[in-house]
Design a protein around this motif. Sequence first.
Motif, PDB file in Angstrom:
ATOM      1  N   ASN A   1       0.804  -1.218  -0.026  1.00 14.81           N
ATOM      2  CA  ASN A   1      -0.058  -0.001  -0.152  1.00 14.81           C
ATOM      3  C   ASN A   1       0.914   1.314   0.046  1.00 14.81           C
ATOM      4  N   VAL A   2       1.817   1.244   0.983  1.00 13.65           N
ATOM      5  CA  VAL A   2       2.478   2.434   0.705  1.00 13.65           C
ATOM      6  C   VAL A   2       3.570   2.748  -0.508  1.00 13.65           C
TER       7      VAL A   2
ATOM      8  N   PRO B   1       2.301   8.733  -3.775  1.00 12.11           N
ATOM      9  CA  PRO B   1       2.665   9.494  -5.151  1.00 12.11           C
ATOM     10  C   PRO B   1       4.259   9.603  -4.908  1.00 12.11           C
ATOM     11  N   GLY B   2       4.966   9.455  -5.840  1.00 10.86           N
ATOM     12  CA  GLY B   2       6.362   9.698  -6.046  1.00 10.86           C
ATOM     13  C   GLY B   2       7.123   8.494  -5.522  1.00 10.86           C
ATOM     14  N   ILE B   3       6.636   7.428  -4.868  1.00 11.71           N
ATOM     15  CA  ILE B   3       7.498   6.420  -4.431  1.00 11.71           C
ATOM     16  C   ILE B   3       7.784   5.360  -5.626  1.00 11.71           C
ATOM     17  N   VAL B   4       8.849   4.998  -5.632  1.00 12.42           N
ATOM     18  CA  VAL B   4       9.567   4.253  -6.856  1.00 12.42           C
ATOM     19  C   VAL B   4       9.652   2.679  -6.264  1.00 12.42           C
ATOM     20  N   GLU B   5      10.317   2.697  -4.885  1.00 10.06           N
ATOM     21  CA  GLU B   5      10.525   1.462  -4.460  1.00 10.06           C
ATOM     22  C   GLU B   5      10.624   1.672  -2.869  1.00 10.06           C
TER      23      GLU B   5
ATOM     24  N   ASP C   1      10.904  10.286  -5.760  1.00  4.41           N
ATOM     25  CA  ASP C   1      11.333  11.279  -6.440  1.00  4.41           C
ATOM     26  C   ASP C   1      11.732  12.372  -5.629  1.00  4.41           C
ATOM     27  N   ILE C   2      10.978  12.835  -4.697  1.00  7.17           N
ATOM     28  CA  ILE C   2      11.446  14.066  -3.919  1.00  7.17           C
ATOM     29  C   ILE C   2      11.002  13.959  -2.449  1.00  7.17           C
ATOM     30  N   ARG C   3      11.860  14.686  -1.533  1.00  5.79           N
ATOM     31  CA  ARG C   3      11.526  14.606  -0.181  1.00  5.79           C
ATOM     32  C   ARG C   3      10.042  14.673   0.267  1.00  5.79           C
ATOM     33  N   GLU C   4       9.249  15.404  -0.276  1.00  3.51           N
ATOM     34  CA  GLU C   4       7.863  15.744   0.158  1.00  3.51           C
ATOM     35  C   GLU C   4       7.182  14.531   0.090  1.00  3.51           C
TER      36      GLU C   4
ATOM     37  N   PRO D   1       7.114  11.427   4.293  1.00  5.04           N
ATOM     38  CA  PRO D   1       5.952  10.708   4.891  1.00  5.04           C
ATOM     39  C   PRO D   1       5.701   9.557   4.522  1.00  5.04           C
ATOM     40  N   ALA D   2       6.079   8.810   3.577  1.00  6.75           N
ATOM     41  CA  ALA D   2       6.024   7.339   3.080  1.00  6.75           C
ATOM     42  C   ALA D   2       6.919   6.622   3.943  1.00  6.75           C
ATOM     43  N   LEU D   3       8.021   7.036   4.690  1.00  5.37           N
ATOM     44  CA  LEU D   3       8.823   6.377   5.501  1.00  5.37           C
ATOM     45  C   LEU D   3       8.256   6.415   6.961  1.00  5.37           C
TER      46      LEU D   3
END
Length: 120
Positions: free
Chosen positions: A59-60, A64-68, A92-95, A99-101
Amino acid sequence: MSLSLDKLIEKIKKHPHYSEIGMIACHLGVVRGNSRDGQSVKKLSVQIDYKKLKEIVTNVKKMPGIVEMVVEVREGVFTVGETLMAIAVAGDIREHVFPALEKTVNLIKSEAITKTEQYY
């Protein structure tokens, strides 16, 4: 089994879309010597719900922006200072990555693992 952020990052570098990654954020969880309420911890027992862990990661990764993302969690009984969990989130970017981490760590700790502290 030892946990290494280097191993996780090497896995990410092999991702076919590695060129889209602008940031990798990592978390390395270790056994603290004191509980949240101040008691001295002797050992920590960890049990993992592997189905829930896989669901969280899946799910995570859709954020948005998460590649792996690569997650390794150890199960068993551990002493103070031992490594329990390693997470690397690439995007892609820290924003997007931070949050994903944070979401991953919080969900794993609240829904996928059970910890029992043993005190002195």
